[in-house]
Design an enzyme around this catalytic site. Structure first.
Site, PDB file in Angstrom:
ATOM      1  N   CYS A  84     -96.769 -80.798 -29.851  1.00 61.41           N
ATOM      2  CA  CYS A  84     -95.865 -79.639 -29.998  1.00 61.41           C
ATOM      3  C   CYS A  84     -95.545 -78.966 -28.671  1.00 61.41           C
ATOM      4  CB  CYS A  84     -96.486 -78.614 -30.935  1.00 61.41           C
ATOM      5  SG  CYS A  84     -96.455 -79.154 -32.643  1.00 61.41           S
TER       6      CYS A  84
HETATM    7  N1  COA Z   1     -99.039 -75.034 -52.986  1.00 61.93           N
HETATM    8  C1  COA Z   1     -99.936 -74.274 -53.627  1.00 61.93           C
HETATM    9  N2  COA Z   1    -101.194 -74.073 -53.199  1.00 61.93           N
HETATM   10  C2  COA Z   1    -101.567 -74.705 -52.061  1.00 61.93           C
HETATM   11  C3  COA Z   1    -100.679 -75.534 -51.352  1.00 61.93           C
HETATM   12  C4  COA Z   1     -99.381 -75.701 -51.851  1.00 61.93           C
HETATM   13  N3  COA Z   1     -98.480 -76.461 -51.237  1.00 61.93           N
HETATM   14  N4  COA Z   1    -101.313 -76.023 -50.254  1.00 61.93           N
HETATM   15  C5  COA Z   1    -102.550 -75.518 -50.288  1.00 61.93           C
HETATM   16  N5  COA Z   1    -102.712 -74.726 -51.373  1.00 61.93           N
HETATM   17  C6  COA Z   1    -103.929 -74.003 -51.771  1.00 61.93           C
HETATM   18  C7  COA Z   1    -105.160 -74.604 -51.139  1.00 61.93           C
HETATM   19  O1  COA Z   1    -105.662 -75.666 -51.899  1.00 61.93           O
HETATM   20  C8  COA Z   1    -106.091 -73.432 -51.097  1.00 61.93           C
HETATM   21  O2  COA Z   1    -106.669 -73.248 -52.358  1.00 61.93           O
HETATM   22  P1  COA Z   1    -108.185 -72.726 -52.488  1.00 61.93           P
HETATM   23  O3  COA Z   1    -108.201 -71.351 -51.852  1.00 61.93           O
HETATM   24  O4  COA Z   1    -108.420 -72.719 -53.963  1.00 61.93           O
HETATM   25  O5  COA Z   1    -109.022 -73.716 -51.727  1.00 61.93           O
HETATM   26  C9  COA Z   1    -105.160 -72.236 -50.837  1.00 61.93           C
HETATM   27  O6  COA Z   1    -103.875 -72.682 -51.271  1.00 61.93           O
HETATM   28  C10 COA Z   1    -105.124 -71.838 -49.388  1.00 61.93           C
HETATM   29  O7  COA Z   1    -104.905 -73.020 -48.582  1.00 61.93           O
HETATM   30  P2  COA Z   1    -105.009 -73.014 -47.012  1.00 61.93           P
HETATM   31  O8  COA Z   1    -104.765 -74.398 -46.490  1.00 61.93           O
HETATM   32  O9  COA Z   1    -106.259 -72.345 -46.588  1.00 61.93           O
HETATM   33  O10 COA Z   1    -103.728 -72.110 -46.673  1.00 61.93           O
HETATM   34  P3  COA Z   1    -103.391 -71.339 -45.348  1.00 61.93           P
HETATM   35  O11 COA Z   1    -103.195 -69.930 -45.683  1.00 61.93           O
HETATM   36  O12 COA Z   1    -104.314 -71.688 -44.221  1.00 61.93           O
HETATM   37  O13 COA Z   1    -101.946 -71.951 -44.987  1.00 61.93           O
HETATM   38  C11 COA Z   1    -100.998 -73.447 -43.356  1.00 61.93           C
HETATM   39  C12 COA Z   1    -101.791 -73.296 -44.674  1.00 61.93           C
HETATM   40  C13 COA Z   1    -100.935 -74.920 -43.000  1.00 61.93           C
HETATM   41  C14 COA Z   1     -99.614 -72.889 -43.583  1.00 61.93           C
HETATM   42  C15 COA Z   1    -101.708 -72.642 -42.248  1.00 61.93           C
HETATM   43  O14 COA Z   1    -103.070 -72.943 -42.196  1.00 61.93           O
HETATM   44  C16 COA Z   1    -101.135 -72.885 -40.874  1.00 61.93           C
HETATM   45  O15 COA Z   1     -99.976 -72.636 -40.626  1.00 61.93           O
HETATM   46  N6  COA Z   1    -101.995 -73.303 -39.932  1.00 61.93           N
HETATM   47  C17 COA Z   1    -101.615 -73.557 -38.553  1.00 61.93           C
HETATM   48  C18 COA Z   1    -100.631 -74.640 -38.541  1.00 61.93           C
HETATM   49  C19 COA Z   1    -100.231 -75.050 -37.174  1.00 61.93           C
HETATM   50  O16 COA Z   1     -99.882 -74.311 -36.332  1.00 61.93           O
HETATM   51  N7  COA Z   1    -100.245 -76.333 -36.994  1.00 61.93           N
HETATM   52  C20 COA Z   1     -99.740 -76.898 -35.838  1.00 61.93           C
HETATM   53  C21 COA Z   1     -99.026 -78.083 -36.271  1.00 61.93           C
HETATM   54  S1  COA Z   1     -98.042 -78.612 -35.007  1.00 61.93           S
END
Ligand code: COA
Length: 374
Positions: A156
């Site tokens: 990225c």
């Molecule tokens: N729809 C519904 N629920 C979902 C889901 C979806 N698509 N994806 C995950 N969930 C659920 C999970 O299973 C989890 O359930 P639980 O609490 O029962 O275990 C809950 O939602 C929270 O999931 P989590 O992965 O912890 O969500 P989050 O708030 O961390 O958001 C991201 C996920 C990926 C958006 C976030 O972590 C993020 O942006 N991280 C940094 C990403 C980044 O910068 N990456 C660089 C890539 S270049």
């Protein structure tokens, strides 16, 4: 030592859009189909049923509302779940070179520079469609630029690392002009069958033209300073690579051959890394928070950007000070901060300062402090 400036920029945006609702319908149909096919294993506890995704979760967790992609037919087909991109003959322009052209042409037109005056093309992206010849050399031929081209990959952060590399070459006098181009086909390395990440990425190509500042013909952005840093982490990873067929089982459909991340850890670890990096860069350049008119941040997650903006400025950013484009484009890897820069910079007044910052896998973080010049 010469000074370098961004004199042109451009964005190629694919014509196909997938909204969160469309994406979720396709994912849920895929999950239902998979659960039906694996009903016995699920009942016997040998497999876990796939849960449904939700538009509400996607928007609340990321701020993303839609994404542009090169092909939505394959992505929305529950029996496919990857893009269909036409195979091209070796004599034809490749997919990445083709999408790079529109962004590069726009950057050259803005700067009123002919392609033949460009000395270097850096194709900086998080994935390249083939090992060699370099995509940058193909772009060089298609545009008709001089000098040389090479590919680079810092995930990225590829765009800002590319800008630093080009800037340093201009400063030292080895080149006068470079195109740094970021064709990102993220849809082809995202795992659309994984609800934790299926909503994250979109496709786009961006380009900036960097020139020796004294050659600029119109308003431009002087590159005051750049700063790049890396720190190894496994929390964002893609294991696909040329050693794949040398290892047993690696030619099978394996999850780790697509984008993988531990999103929560990335959140926790990258935020302090980036905030500290920007603070250090500003201190080195003698730039105070009050001097910064705009922040063009990497576009992965709205909450992350809100946090970084607040840390850097010492207060909540005013509307327009830290423009987000991720609601429309999703995460476009290295291109995100450059889309934001390209769409929200031309209104700046002479003397205004801004900061471009990208961050991601590696971990990697790159920042560029620019000053608007008339
Ligand atoms: N729809 C519904 N629920 C979902 C889901 C979806 N698509 N994806 C995950 N969930 C659920 C999970 O299973 C989890 O359930 P639980 O609490 O029962 O275990 C809950 O939602 C929270 O999931 P989590 O992965 O912890 O969500 P989050 O708030 O961390 O958001 C991201 C996920 C990926 C958006 C976030 O972590 C993020 O942006 N991280 C940094 C990403 C980044 O910068 N990456 C660089 C890539 S270049």
């Amino acid at each position: 030592m010469h000074q370098a400036a961004i004199t042109g920029h451009g964005v190629f945006t694919p014509s196909e859009i997938i909204t969160n609702d469309e994406l979720v319908v396709a994912f849920n149909a895929y999950a239902d189909r998979w659960n039906a096919e694996h009903a016995d294993d699920i009942a016997a506890g040998r497999a876990e049923a796939k849960e449904h995704s939700s538009s509400e979760f996607i928007f609340a967790a990321s701020g993303i509302e839609q994404r542009y992609v090169l092909d939505k037919t394959g992505l929305l087909d529950p029996g496919v779940m990857h893009p269909w991109l036409r195979e091209r003959a070796d004599e034809e322009p490749g997919q990445m070179a083709e999408m790079a052209l529109e962004a590069c042409t726009a950057a050259l037109a803005m700067a009123d520079v002919d392609a033949s005056e460009v000395d270097a093309v850096l194709c900086a992206a998080s994935n390249h469609e083939r090992a060699y010849p370099a995509i940058a050399v193909e772009i060089q031929r298609l545009l008709g630029t001089g000098g040389f081209g090479f590919d680079m990959n810092v995930a990225c952060s590829s765009a800002t690392f590319g800008i630093q590399a080009a800037t340093d070459m201009i400063r030292s006098g080895s080149i006068r002009r470079a195109l740094v181009v970021n064709p990102e086909i993220c849809s082809a390395h995202l795992e659309w069958r994984d609800r934790d990440c299926h909503f994250i990425f979109g496709d786009v190509a961006t380009a900036v033209l960097i020139e020796r500042a004294d050659l600029a013909k119109g308003p431009h952005f002087l590159i005051r300073s750049t700063r790049c840093a890396t720190q190894f982490s496994d929390n964002i990873r893609n294991n696909n690579g040329f050693l794949r067929r040398t290892r047993k089982g690696h030619m099978e459909d394996r999850r780790d051959m697509q984008f993988m991340q531990n999103g929560r850890k990335v959140f926790k670890e990258v935020l302090p890394l980036v905030s500290k990096h920007i603070a250090g860069h500003m201190a080195e350049d003698g730039v105070k928070a009050a001097d910064l008119k705009r922040l063009w941040l990497h576009q992965a997650n709205k909450t992350m950007n809100d946090y970084i903006g607040k840390k850097v400025l010492g207060r909540d950013p005013e509307p327009g000070e830290q423009p987000n484009i991720l609601q429309d484009y999703a995460n476009t890897s290295s291109a995100g901060s450059i889309i934001a820069f390209s769409k929200y910079s031309e209104d700046m007044a002479p003397g205004d300062l801004g900061l471009i910052c990208s961050f991601g896998a590696g971990y990697s973080v790159g920042s560029v402090i620019v000053e608007r010049m008339s």
